[in-house]
Design an enzyme around this catalytic site. Structure first.
Site, short mmCIF file in Angstrom:
data_model
loop_
_atom_site.label_atom_id
_atom_site.label_comp_id
_atom_site.label_asym_id
_atom_site.label_seq_id
_atom_site.Cartn_x
_atom_site.Cartn_y
_atom_site.Cartn_z
N GLY A 119 0.81 -1.21 0.00
CA GLY A 119 0.00 0.00 0.00
C GLY A 119 0.85 1.26 0.00
CG ASP A 120 3.46 1.83 3.10
OD1 ASP A 120 2.42 2.41 3.46
OD2 ASP A 120 4.06 0.99 3.79
#
Length: 313
Positions: A258-259
Site C-alpha cells: 500500500g505504501d
C-alpha cells in the site's frame, strides 16, 4: 511509462514516520501458542509507512528526504540500513527507549508500541519542517506513539497552512479523519480501514467508491482506496471515479504494498501523468512490491507494467 522525466529539481517530497520499526518476519514449521516453536529462517528489514514510501521514491529517482524518530540499538539498525540503501535521511534521535520491533509469524503480527516522543523532540521536528517551501510535499504516514494526540497530523498541517505545501496522509481512524479538515492533496486508506471509519464491510473497488466520495466530501482532494488483490479505486480532485484491477502474479510479501501505491501515484503525478495513468502506475508499484521480498525496484515495476499490458489492465 517514461521514468526519464523528473520531479521539479527545486521541489522535494518529505516523508515523516513517527513510529518506525524493524519488521522481523519468522518462518516456523508450526505455531502453537504456549509451546516452543522453532523458525526455519528469519527475514528482517526497516519498517514504517513513510520509510517504505521513501524507499520506492528513491528507487524511482524521485528526490525525497526521509524523516522520523528513532531510538536505541534498533534505531541504529534502521539508520544504517537506510543509508546502505542510498536513501537521504534527516532522522531525530530520541534520548530514551528503542525503536519498536514488529514480529510477524505467518499472517499473525505483533506490533511494538514504540518509544516516547517528548514535547522537546516533537519541537525539533517542527523546526526541521520550517524548511519546506511552496511546491514541496509532506507525507504523514502511519501511527503515532501514545505520547502524541490523535490530531497530530492535523496540527502539523494547520501550523504550515498557506505555504503552498502539498499534504499527503496515510493513517487510520481518528488520525486520518481529523486531518481531512485541512484538505490534504491525497489520502490512501485500504478497504478495511475505510470500513472501520464508516462501520461497514467492503471488499471490492466498486463497493469502496461511495465511501471514497464521502471522504472526498469531508475534505480530501484525492482519495485512493486499495483493495489488495482486487485492485484500487480513486476519486480524484474533480470528483471523477477511476478503477484499476490488480495484475495477476506470485505474491511473496504484501507488507509495504500500500505504501508503494502511494509512492507510485505521487511519482506519476509529478511526472505529469493524468490521474488515471497515475492510478495505474501506482497499482503497478503496489503489485511489484507484493511480488518482491522487499520494496519494489524500478526494474520490477517496469516488469509489472508489461504484465499489466499483457493482461489488458
Amino acid at each position: 511509462m517514461n521514468h526519464k522525466s523528473r520531479l521539479r529539481e527545486d521541489k522535494v517530497i518529505y516523508t515523516v514516520t513517527f513510529n518506525p520499526a524493524i519488521d522481523y518476519v519468522m518462518h516456523p514449521k508450526t505455531f502453537v501458542v504456549g509451546r516452543t516453536n522453532r523458525s526455519t529462517h528469519e527475514d528482517f528489514s526497516f519498517g514504517g509507512k513513510g520509510l517504505d514510501v521513501s524507499a520506492v521514491l528513491s528507487n524511482l529517482n524521485v528526490p525525497n528526504i526521509c524523516m522520523g524518530f528513532i531510538a536505541g540499538f534498533s534505531g541504529r539498525f534502521i539508520e544504517d540500513t537506510l543509508h546502505e540503501a542510498g536513501m537521504v535521511t534527516d532522522l531525530i534521535w530520541l534520548d530514551e527507549g528503542a525503536t519498536r520491533i514488529n514480529i510477524k509469524i505467518d499472517e499473525t503480527r505483533i506490533n511494538g508500541a514504540g518509544p516516547h516522543i517528548s514535547h522537546e523532540k516533537y519541537g525539533v521536528l517542527m523546526d526541521k519542517l520550517e524548511r519546506l517551501i511552496e511546491g514541496d510535499t509532506l507525507v504523514l504516514n502511519g501511527s503515532v506513539p501514545s505520547s502524541l494526540p490523535q490530531d497530530t497530523y492535523a496540527s502539523i498541517m494547520e501550523q504550515f497552512d498557506g505555504r503552498g505545501i502539498r499534504y499527503v496522509v496515510d493513517a487510520v481512524g481518528d488520525l486520518l479523519v481529523r486531518s481531512l479538515k485541512c484538505k490534504p492533496f491525497l489520502i490512501k486508506p485500504n478497504n478495511h480501514e475505510v470500513g472501520d471509519i464508516f462501520e461497514v464491510t467492503i471488499d471490492t473497488p466498486e463497493e469502496c467508491l461511495p465511501y471514497a466520495h464521502k471522504l472526498h466530501d469531508m475534505g480530501a482532494q484525492n482519495v485512493i482506496v486499495s483493495c489488495g488483490g482486487l485492485g484500487s479505486c480513486l476519486v480524484d480532485s474533480d470528483g471523477k471515479e477511476h478503477i484499476v484491477r490488480a495484475v495477476k502474479g506470485e505474491v511473496v510479501n504484501t507488507t509495504g504494498a500500500g505504501d508503494a501505491v502511494l509512492a507510485g501515484f505521487l511519482a506519476a503525478v509529478d511526472w505529469g501523468k493524468s490521474y488515471e495513468e497515475a492510478l495505474r502506475y501506482a497499482s503497478a508499484c503496489g503489485s511489484a512490491t507484493a511480488f518482491s521480498q522487499g520494496m519494489a525496484t524500478r526494474e520490477k515495476i517496469e516488469e509489472v507494467c508489461k504484465m499489466m499490458d499483457e493482461q489488458g489492465l
